[in-house]
Design an enzyme around this catalytic site. Structure first.
Site, PDB file in Angstrom:
ATOM      1  N   SER A  65       3.619 -10.761  -1.629  1.00  0.00           N
ATOM      2  CA  SER A  65       3.130  -9.531  -2.060  1.00  0.00           C
ATOM      3  C   SER A  65       4.278  -8.609  -2.701  1.00  0.00           C
ATOM      4  O   SER A  65       5.240  -8.252  -1.679  1.00  0.00           O
ATOM      5  CB  SER A  65       2.351  -8.978  -1.090  1.00  0.00           C
ATOM      6  OG  SER A  65       1.371  -9.690  -0.596  1.00  0.00           O
ATOM      7  N   ASP A 113      -3.230  -0.374  -4.729  1.00  0.00           N
ATOM      8  CA  ASP A 113      -2.411  -1.244  -4.061  1.00  0.00           C
ATOM      9  C   ASP A 113      -0.902  -1.381  -4.529  1.00  0.00           C
ATOM     10  O   ASP A 113      -0.277  -2.284  -4.529  1.00  0.00           O
ATOM     11  CB  ASP A 113      -2.732  -2.671  -3.583  1.00  0.00           C
ATOM     12  CG  ASP A 113      -1.924  -3.240  -2.439  1.00  0.00           C
ATOM     13  OD1 ASP A 113      -1.344  -2.527  -1.524  1.00  0.00           O
ATOM     14  OD2 ASP A 113      -1.907  -4.428  -2.582  1.00  0.00           O
ATOM     15  N   HIS A 129       0.727  -1.541   0.549  1.00  0.00           N
ATOM     16  CA  HIS A 129      -0.103  -2.092   2.101  1.00  0.00           C
ATOM     17  C   HIS A 129       1.571  -2.664   2.644  1.00  0.00           C
ATOM     18  O   HIS A 129       1.639  -2.932   3.731  1.00  0.00           O
ATOM     19  CB  HIS A 129      -0.697  -3.253   1.810  1.00  0.00           C
ATOM     20  CG  HIS A 129      -0.239  -4.600   1.469  1.00  0.00           C
ATOM     21  ND1 HIS A 129      -0.870  -5.003   0.317  1.00  0.00           N
ATOM     22  CD2 HIS A 129       0.575  -5.620   1.934  1.00  0.00           C
ATOM     23  CE1 HIS A 129      -0.140  -6.364  -0.361  1.00  0.00           C
ATOM     24  NE2 HIS A 129       0.410  -6.754   0.835  1.00  0.00           N
TER      25      HIS A 129
END
Length: 258
Positions: free
Chosen positions: A185, A89, A59
């Site tokens: 992230s 992801d 992402h």
């Protein structure tokens, strides 16, 4: 910390110009404005004669038109996407070594990959990322649980708050109470030997919840990362067609019927 980088993406976004509706022109035009996304971390997981290879979340690079990677010394270089897996992801980006200065090379190192399978609940871990885009930062906590999974909707199994941001469908996740904030992230979750045991991915966001962050278990995705590292680099993540079906276990009753 020398193995953690900051990835900045740029994407082009269509913006409507409505001046024509207010008497400032006879028609409505479509303009393009460049949108700068928040810098997020990645982990240097490989180095060859031609490129540095960096793992991050999918992402992070999804929809990006251009990528740049800033290393521990603050110098930034253009990057390309090597490979990605949307369901896990995960993505790997590449920086050409010919573009990287000797000073930067001296300031960075390839991360040591550990075993998430060997983690024990209660073991101390450290998360390194770029929280809120303020620059490299470190948080610490313990392994709260192992082998957490997400369901088909992307929610953590057993969670009823509907506030999980994870999209790691079917991937084993490490639950930790180390703070995983926006900008973490794609960063590293490390054990006390400084080895990467997870890739920080998401958190449970709720006024009723504290200390529930999640990282992708590194041992579960080692093969995927290896495949991405060997893929052909591309300038951006393109949309791909999919067949639109998924597999499932066939029951004995279904076998008898069909």
């Amino acid at each position: 910390m020398k193995s953690v980088v900051s990835i900045t993406t740029k994407s082009v976004q269509d913006v409507q110009n409505y001046l024509g509706y207010y008497g400032f022109g006879g028609s409505r035009d479509i303009q393009h404005s460049r949108k700068l996304k928040e810098a997020v971390p990645g982990i240097i997981i490989g180095k060859t004669d031609s490129e540095l290879l960096i793992a991050t979340n999918y992402h992070v690079v999804d929809g990006a038109d251009t990528l740049s990677v800033a290393f521990a010394d603050g110098n930034a270089y253009e990057a390309t996407v090597k490979g990605f897996d949307e369901s896990e992801d995960l993505a790997v980006v590449s920086v050409a070594t010919k573009d990287v200065s000797d000073d930067t090379m001296d300031a960075i190192s390839v991360a040591k990959i550990g075993s998430s399978d060997d983690l024990k609940i209660g073991e101390q871990v450290v998360a390194i990322g770029n929280a809120l885009g303020y620059g490299q930062s470190v948080t610490t906590g313990i392994v709260s649980a192992k082998n957490r999974k997400t369901d088909a909707s992307g929610q953590i199994e057993g969670d009823s708050t509907d506030n999980s941001s994870s999209i790691n469908k079917g991937v084993n996740l490490i639950q930790t109470d180390a703070a995983i904030n926006p900008g973490n992230s794609g960063g590293a979750l490390l054990n006390m030997d400084g080895e990467v045991v997870g890739i920080n991915s998401s958190k449970l966001a709720s006024t009723e919840v504290e200390g529930m962050g999640y990282a992708i278990a590194i041992s579960d995705v080692a093969d995927s990362l290896e495949n991405m590292m060997n893929a052909k680099a591309r300038d951006k993540v393109d949309n791909h067609g999919i067949l639109g079906i998924i597999g499932s276990t066939v029951s004995t009753e279904a076998v008898q019927i069909y």
